[in-house]
Write a protein that holds these residues in place. Structure first.
Motif, PDB file in Angstrom:
ATOM      1  N   TRP A  66     -10.615  -3.669  10.728  1.00 44.82           N
ATOM      2  CA  TRP A  66     -11.382  -4.871  10.407  1.00 44.82           C
ATOM      3  C   TRP A  66     -10.656  -5.832   9.468  1.00 44.82           C
ATOM      4  O   TRP A  66     -10.501  -7.011   9.770  1.00 44.82           O
ATOM      5  CB  TRP A  66     -12.736  -4.487   9.820  1.00 44.82           C
ATOM      6  N   ARG A  67     -10.193  -5.330   8.333  1.00 48.81           N
ATOM      7  CA  ARG A  67      -9.543  -6.227   7.377  1.00 48.81           C
ATOM      8  C   ARG A  67      -8.232  -6.764   7.908  1.00 48.81           C
ATOM      9  O   ARG A  67      -7.849  -7.890   7.633  1.00 48.81           O
ATOM     10  CB  ARG A  67      -9.331  -5.517   6.050  1.00 48.81           C
ATOM     11  N   ARG A  68      -7.527  -5.953   8.704  1.00 41.29           N
ATOM     12  CA  ARG A  68      -6.281  -6.429   9.294  1.00 41.29           C
ATOM     13  C   ARG A  68      -6.569  -7.471  10.374  1.00 41.29           C
ATOM     14  O   ARG A  68      -5.824  -8.429  10.526  1.00 41.29           O
ATOM     15  CB  ARG A  68      -5.499  -5.258   9.896  1.00 41.29           C
ATOM     16  N   ALA A  69      -7.644  -7.259  11.130  1.00 36.40           N
ATOM     17  CA  ALA A  69      -7.965  -8.167  12.237  1.00 36.40           C
ATOM     18  C   ALA A  69      -8.483  -9.507  11.745  1.00 36.40           C
ATOM     19  O   ALA A  69      -8.252 -10.530  12.380  1.00 36.40           O
ATOM     20  CB  ALA A  69      -8.999  -7.525  13.157  1.00 36.40           C
ATOM     21  N   THR A  70      -9.179  -9.499  10.635  1.00 38.96           N
ATOM     22  CA  THR A  70      -9.735 -10.755  10.129  1.00 38.96           C
ATOM     23  C   THR A  70      -8.793 -11.462   9.174  1.00 38.96           C
ATOM     24  O   THR A  70      -8.998 -12.629   8.862  1.00 38.96           O
ATOM     25  CB  THR A  70     -11.079 -10.501   9.412  1.00 38.96           C
ATOM     26  N   GLY A  71      -7.775 -10.772   8.718  1.00 36.23           N
ATOM     27  CA  GLY A  71      -6.822 -11.382   7.803  1.00 36.23           C
ATOM     28  C   GLY A  71      -7.411 -11.657   6.443  1.00 36.23           C
ATOM     29  O   GLY A  71      -6.969 -12.556   5.746  1.00 36.23           O
ATOM     30  N   THR A  72      -8.417 -10.865   6.051  1.00 41.15           N
ATOM     31  CA  THR A  72      -9.094 -11.115   4.778  1.00 41.15           C
ATOM     32  C   THR A  72      -8.446 -10.400   3.602  1.00 41.15           C
ATOM     33  O   THR A  72      -8.938 -10.476   2.501  1.00 41.15           O
ATOM     34  CB  THR A  72     -10.569 -10.693   4.856  1.00 41.15           C
ATOM     35  N   GLY A  73      -7.381  -9.715   3.833  1.00 36.14           N
ATOM     36  CA  GLY A  73      -6.705  -9.064   2.724  1.00 36.14           C
ATOM     37  C   GLY A  73      -5.959  -7.831   3.172  1.00 36.14           C
ATOM     38  O   GLY A  73      -5.983  -7.437   4.323  1.00 36.14           O
ATOM     39  N   VAL A  74      -5.290  -7.253   2.221  1.00 39.99           N
ATOM     40  CA  VAL A  74      -4.535  -6.039   2.516  1.00 39.99           C
ATOM     41  C   VAL A  74      -5.486  -4.851   2.575  1.00 39.99           C
ATOM     42  O   VAL A  74      -6.426  -4.770   1.804  1.00 39.99           O
ATOM     43  CB  VAL A  74      -3.470  -5.775   1.436  1.00 39.99           C
ATOM     44  N   PRO A  75      -5.265  -3.947   3.497  1.00 37.94           N
ATOM     45  CA  PRO A  75      -6.137  -2.785   3.582  1.00 37.94           C
ATOM     46  C   PRO A  75      -5.928  -1.862   2.401  1.00 37.94           C
ATOM     47  O   PRO A  75      -4.874  -1.852   1.796  1.00 37.94           O
ATOM     48  CB  PRO A  75      -5.708  -2.108   4.885  1.00 37.94           C
ATOM     49  N   GLY A  76      -6.946  -1.086   2.085  1.00 36.82           N
ATOM     50  CA  GLY A  76      -6.855  -0.156   0.972  1.00 36.82           C
ATOM     51  C   GLY A  76      -6.348   1.212   1.393  1.00 36.82           C
ATOM     52  O   GLY A  76      -6.739   2.205   0.803  1.00 36.82           O
ATOM     53  N   THR A  77      -5.493   1.263   2.396  1.00 39.54           N
ATOM     54  CA  THR A  77      -5.017   2.554   2.897  1.00 39.54           C
ATOM     55  C   THR A  77      -3.598   2.862   2.460  1.00 39.54           C
ATOM     56  O   THR A  77      -3.031   3.856   2.894  1.00 39.54           O
ATOM     57  CB  THR A  77      -5.087   2.584   4.436  1.00 39.54           C
ATOM     58  N   GLY A  78      -3.013   2.031   1.648  1.00 40.42           N
ATOM     59  CA  GLY A  78      -1.673   2.302   1.155  1.00 40.42           C
ATOM     60  C   GLY A  78      -0.606   2.264   2.238  1.00 40.42           C
ATOM     61  O   GLY A  78       0.357   3.015   2.180  1.00 40.42           O
ATOM     62  N   GLY A  79      -0.790   1.433   3.257  1.00 40.91           N
ATOM     63  CA  GLY A  79       0.201   1.306   4.307  1.00 40.91           C
ATOM     64  C   GLY A  79       0.109   2.378   5.380  1.00 40.91           C
ATOM     65  O   GLY A  79       1.026   2.544   6.173  1.00 40.91           O
ATOM     66  N   ARG A  80      -0.980   3.113   5.409  1.00 40.47           N
ATOM     67  CA  ARG A  80      -1.125   4.192   6.385  1.00 40.47           C
ATOM     68  C   ARG A  80      -2.099   3.837   7.511  1.00 40.47           C
ATOM     69  O   ARG A  80      -2.561   4.723   8.215  1.00 40.47           O
ATOM     70  CB  ARG A  80      -1.598   5.457   5.677  1.00 40.47           C
ATOM     71  N   THR A  81      -2.402   2.574   7.695  1.00 38.43           N
ATOM     72  CA  THR A  81      -3.378   2.171   8.706  1.00 38.43           C
ATOM     73  C   THR A  81      -2.947   2.596  10.098  1.00 38.43           C
ATOM     74  O   THR A  81      -3.738   3.154  10.853  1.00 38.43           O
ATOM     75  CB  THR A  81      -3.595   0.646   8.671  1.00 38.43           C
ATOM     76  N   LEU A  82      -1.705   2.343  10.458  1.00 41.15           N
ATOM     77  CA  LEU A  82      -1.229   2.685  11.797  1.00 41.15           C
ATOM     78  C   LEU A  82      -1.302   4.190  12.041  1.00 41.15           C
ATOM     79  O   LEU A  82      -1.711   4.640  13.112  1.00 41.15           O
ATOM     80  CB  LEU A  82       0.192   2.171  12.007  1.00 41.15           C
ATOM     81  N   ALA A  83      -0.934   4.977  11.046  1.00 38.95           N
ATOM     82  CA  ALA A  83      -1.004   6.437  11.194  1.00 38.95           C
ATOM     83  C   ALA A  83      -2.455   6.902  11.368  1.00 38.95           C
ATOM     84  O   ALA A  83      -2.734   7.789  12.181  1.00 38.95           O
ATOM     85  CB  ALA A  83      -0.374   7.119   9.985  1.00 38.95           C
ATOM     86  N   MET A  84      -3.366   6.291  10.635  1.00 32.91           N
ATOM     87  CA  MET A  84      -4.774   6.673  10.744  1.00 32.91           C
ATOM     88  C   MET A  84      -5.357   6.276  12.098  1.00 32.91           C
ATOM     89  O   MET A  84      -6.126   7.030  12.693  1.00 32.91           O
ATOM     90  CB  MET A  84      -5.570   6.042   9.611  1.00 32.91           C
ATOM     91  N   VAL A  85      -4.993   5.098  12.606  1.00 33.38           N
ATOM     92  CA  VAL A  85      -5.460   4.674  13.921  1.00 33.38           C
ATOM     93  C   VAL A  85      -4.877   5.591  14.992  1.00 33.38           C
ATOM     94  O   VAL A  85      -5.560   5.958  15.947  1.00 33.38           O
ATOM     95  CB  VAL A  85      -5.109   3.189  14.183  1.00 33.38           C
TER      96      VAL A  85
END
Length: 104
Positions: A66-85
């Protein structure tokens, strides 16, 4: 190179393409989740736990995107969004395997 005389970086359309890619990811996961739920529930009540797992996987993936898709800010996952997806996508694959083994 980021020297003192280097011009500032022009990102061009890259941020927009990235946001659109995350939106496509969320849309794809939504379709996969709905098809998984449909298949799981076609087998009767025994498929309900798999349907619940599909809903949880969908919710987790959409929350990550969501936050990556809307461009509303950096995700709070510490750069692990792709791994989590990717982990959620693997979960959908495992649910699919279970459905095939169950004979749905």
């Amino acid at each position: 190179m980021s020297g003192a005389g280097a011009p500032p970086r022009d990102p061009g359309l890259q941020p927009e393409r990235t946001r659109l890619a995350w939106r496509r990811t969320a849309l794809t996961v939504t379709v996969v989740a709905m098809l998984t739920i449909r298949l799981a529930l076609a087998g009767g009540r025994a498929g309900a736990p798999l349907a619940v797992l599909a809903i949880l996987g969908w919710a987790a993936t959409v929350a990550l995107c969501w936050r990556r898709a809307t461009g509303t800010g950096v995700p709070g996952t510490g750069g692990r969004t792709l791994a989590m997806v990717s982990l959620c996508a693997t979960g959908f694959a495992l649910i699919g395997i279970l459905l095939v083994l169950r004979g749905v």
